[in-house]
Write a protein that holds these residues in place. Sequence first.
Motif, mmCIF file in Angstrom:
data_model
loop_
_atom_site.group_PDB
_atom_site.id
_atom_site.type_symbol
_atom_site.label_atom_id
_atom_site.label_comp_id
_atom_site.label_asym_id
_atom_site.label_seq_id
_atom_site.Cartn_x
_atom_site.Cartn_y
_atom_site.Cartn_z
ATOM 1 N N SER A 231 53.156 57.453 33.910
ATOM 2 C CA SER A 231 54.262 56.524 33.673
ATOM 3 C C SER A 231 55.294 57.138 32.738
ATOM 4 N N ASP A 232 54.826 57.789 31.672
ATOM 5 C CA ASP A 232 55.737 58.425 30.718
ATOM 6 C C ASP A 232 56.509 59.571 31.371
ATOM 7 N N ARG A 256 53.952 70.345 35.869
ATOM 8 C CA ARG A 256 52.537 70.765 35.916
ATOM 9 C C ARG A 256 51.638 69.704 35.297
ATOM 10 N N ARG A 257 52.106 69.081 34.217
ATOM 11 C CA ARG A 257 51.323 67.981 33.612
ATOM 12 C C ARG A 257 51.209 66.810 34.575
ATOM 13 N N PHE A 258 52.303 66.531 35.294
ATOM 14 C CA PHE A 258 52.293 65.433 36.264
ATOM 15 C C PHE A 258 51.236 65.700 37.335
ATOM 16 N N LYS A 259 51.204 66.911 37.873
ATOM 17 C CA LYS A 259 50.239 67.235 38.928
ATOM 18 C C LYS A 259 48.801 67.118 38.425
ATOM 19 N N LYS A 260 48.566 67.511 37.190
ATOM 20 C CA LYS A 260 47.212 67.430 36.629
ATOM 21 C C LYS A 260 46.771 65.979 36.486
ATOM 22 N N ALA A 261 47.641 65.139 35.915
ATOM 23 C CA ALA A 261 47.311 63.713 35.766
ATOM 24 C C ALA A 261 47.181 63.045 37.127
ATOM 25 N N LEU A 262 48.028 63.447 38.055
ATOM 26 C CA LEU A 262 48.009 62.868 39.397
ATOM 27 C C LEU A 262 46.685 63.146 40.100
ATOM 28 N N SER A 263 46.158 64.346 39.915
ATOM 29 C CA SER A 263 44.886 64.688 40.571
ATOM 30 C C SER A 263 43.746 63.817 40.053
ATOM 31 N N ILE A 264 43.791 63.454 38.770
ATOM 32 C CA ILE A 264 42.751 62.590 38.189
ATOM 33 C C ILE A 264 42.827 61.197 38.802
ATOM 34 N N VAL A 265 44.044 60.638 38.876
ATOM 35 C CA VAL A 265 44.231 59.288 39.416
ATOM 36 C C VAL A 265 43.875 59.237 40.893
ATOM 37 N N HIS A 266 44.364 60.192 41.659
ATOM 38 C CA HIS A 266 44.103 60.194 43.102
ATOM 39 C C HIS A 266 42.624 60.404 43.409
ATOM 40 N N ARG A 267 41.966 61.248 42.629
ATOM 41 C CA ARG A 267 40.529 61.484 42.870
ATOM 42 C C ARG A 267 39.737 60.202 42.648
ATOM 43 N N PHE A 268 40.060 59.491 41.573
ATOM 44 C CA PHE A 268 39.360 58.243 41.267
ATOM 45 C C PHE A 268 39.547 57.223 42.391
ATOM 46 N N THR A 269 40.799 57.010 42.792
ATOM 47 C CA THR A 269 41.093 56.012 43.831
ATOM 48 C C THR A 269 40.451 56.404 45.153
ATOM 49 N N ARG A 270 40.539 57.679 45.505
ATOM 50 C CA ARG A 270 39.977 58.153 46.773
ATOM 51 C C ARG A 270 38.470 57.917 46.838
ATOM 52 N N GLU A 271 37.778 58.201 45.740
ATOM 53 C CA GLU A 271 36.324 58.016 45.732
ATOM 54 C C GLU A 271 35.951 56.544 45.866
ATOM 55 N N HIS A 334 50.209 46.950 35.477
ATOM 56 C CA HIS A 334 49.718 47.001 34.097
ATOM 57 C C HIS A 334 50.847 46.958 33.067
ATOM 58 N N ASP A 335 51.868 47.800 33.233
ATOM 59 C CA ASP A 335 52.942 47.891 32.246
ATOM 60 C C ASP A 335 53.818 46.650 32.237
ATOM 61 N N THR A 336 54.163 46.149 33.428
ATOM 62 C CA THR A 336 55.059 44.996 33.511
ATOM 63 C C THR A 336 54.429 43.759 32.879
ATOM 64 N N THR A 337 53.163 43.515 33.221
ATOM 65 C CA THR A 337 52.487 42.340 32.662
ATOM 66 C C THR A 337 52.284 42.487 31.161
ATOM 67 N N ALA A 338 51.927 43.691 30.724
ATOM 68 C CA ALA A 338 51.742 43.933 29.291
ATOM 69 C C ALA A 338 53.047 43.682 28.532
ATOM 70 N N SER A 339 54.159 44.162 29.078
ATOM 71 C CA SER A 339 55.456 43.938 28.437
ATOM 72 C C SER A 339 55.765 42.446 28.345
ATOM 73 N N LEU A 516 60.417 52.424 31.599
ATOM 74 C CA LEU A 516 59.989 51.875 32.889
ATOM 75 C C LEU A 516 59.865 50.369 32.769
ATOM 76 N N VAL A 517 59.403 49.911 31.597
ATOM 77 C CA VAL A 517 59.433 48.490 31.255
ATOM 78 C C VAL A 517 60.046 48.366 29.871
ATOM 79 N N LEU A 518 60.389 47.149 29.477
ATOM 80 C CA LEU A 518 61.019 46.940 28.170
ATOM 81 C C LEU A 518 59.982 47.029 27.063
ATOM 82 N N ARG A 519 60.203 47.951 26.161
ATOM 83 C CA ARG A 519 59.356 48.121 24.981
ATOM 84 C C ARG A 519 60.205 47.918 23.723
ATOM 85 N N ALA A 520 59.687 48.371 22.588
ATOM 86 C CA ALA A 520 60.442 48.293 21.335
ATOM 87 C C ALA A 520 60.241 49.597 20.570
#
Length: 536
Positions: A231-232, A256-271, A334-339, A516-520
């Motif tokens: 998200s960041d 490169r950081r995006f691809k690394k984080a993406l692989s973690i998220v996609h692996r979890f969802t795929r499994e 997650h972010d929208t509801t939390a905000s 991405l959502v309203l923060r402070a």
Amino acid sequence: MHFLHGALSLAFSFTSLSGILVVVTTGLIAAVVVWTVKLLLRHAYYTHRLSCFSMPPVHSWLVGHLGQMQSTEEGLQQVDELVKTYKHSCSWFFGPFYHLVRIFHPDYVKPLLMAPGNITVKDDLVYNHLRPWLGHSLLISNGKEWARKRRLLTPAFHFDILKNYITTFNTSTNTMHEKWRSMLTDGKTNIEMFNDVTLMTLDSLLKCAFSYNSNCQESTSEYVSAIVELSDLILNRRLRIWHHWDWIYWRTQQGRRFKKALSIVHRFTREVVQKRRTIINHQRMTESQPDLSTAGQRRKDFVDIILSSKDEDGQGLTNEEVEAEANTFMFAGHDTTASAICWTLYNLAHHDHYQEKCRQEVMDLLQGRDEHEIEWEDLSNLPFTTMCIRESLRLHSPVQAVTRKYTQDMLLPGNRTVPKGVICLVSLYGTHHNPAVWSNPHEFYPLRFDPNNTSGRSASAFIPFSAGPRNCIGQKFALAELRVVVALTLLRFHLAPGVNPEVGSISGDVRRLPQLVLRAEGGLWLQLEPLNFSFV
């Protein structure tokens, strides 16, 4: 002789190579020139077509408003000035690359958001950066693909399904409140809301989407950390126009950081999806036998439902499509509801009389109960609390704007036309703070949403979840969770404005941070006081 022959061959090779380089270089220069000419002609065309809209001052015809749109408190104040000056709309462009119409009045919002889904397209400026994560999900897809997915996903947000999630909302909220009680016991009464509430909404979503207990509120989770990082990084990429081109972005450290984080998220969802598909297929093969599986003993979650959905031809979603929708559910939820939760609590902390009225409403509702939990039937019996939530969604909308493109010219009031292909930036913030629509728009006044005060107000004046056929499919889910969390929090804690340690003093003038959502800036700090009520 051999030496002379070799020298001539080498010279010929160099001559051929240099000739090839000249041809290639000439071709590249020609391609760049053609691309630049097309870009400038396109820019001139759209500048002319958008002349029916007022245009704020620009740096130059070529640069336009590049660098003028800020994700800061000053950026929101700039929107206030645009609304005050231009009343309903204005044109805007980022160099010769992106041409926009900014909209901030219900009369102009309505024809755009209510346009048929088959002519509405999600633009590349905002949504293209989400494709590596969310694939061709409902959020990003268009045309017939979008219509089919909307039909298949709608059952997952039916009231009968949402009822099953209320227990989860209560449980995740209880976990967060236990953390707060522990902090209070240790003498810490000043608490930053966003981090804890975001972990709570992620905890809820993981249970609702995957029946997965991550325990992320009490310990670190690789998957949750990866979602937060993605998200960041998406926000960071959106703000740097040179990162909009993939061939540049994927070579950067952020890429490169995006691809690394993406692989973690996609692996979890795929499994999760693959395992669940196997269970469902096994159940279908043994339908005549008693269902003793784990899936049969628990309530269906989001993945179960969309795996089982079929269209009119009896076709369901593929594993890849289910993964894309599950990833979108986590990202968008997650972010929208939390905000929304954090800003509601913030507004009530700054308006104690409204807070007390909400608390009394919750106490009256739970009077005589042994268990202090919110049930599905309670949600419709919290009218004033719901008014406060809606007013907070107006004053501090989690999402500040939505963007659309259209496959045909769109006619707006005043004989103005948005040309096909131009990005329409519908400013939720601008519409919700437009003084021509709302009296004292920067004041927190929940009674605006008293049914006696809403007659004559356009339905397009209040659009925190967008509107029309491409509105937020999960808005009922979000509103249900909002009411549960806010009601239980007010029942158990008194809220007062907190102290931002970086500032060192209590301040009502928090600096808003539209990401991405309203923060402070520096977080939202509240002072908590535990409450203990005896219900008889």
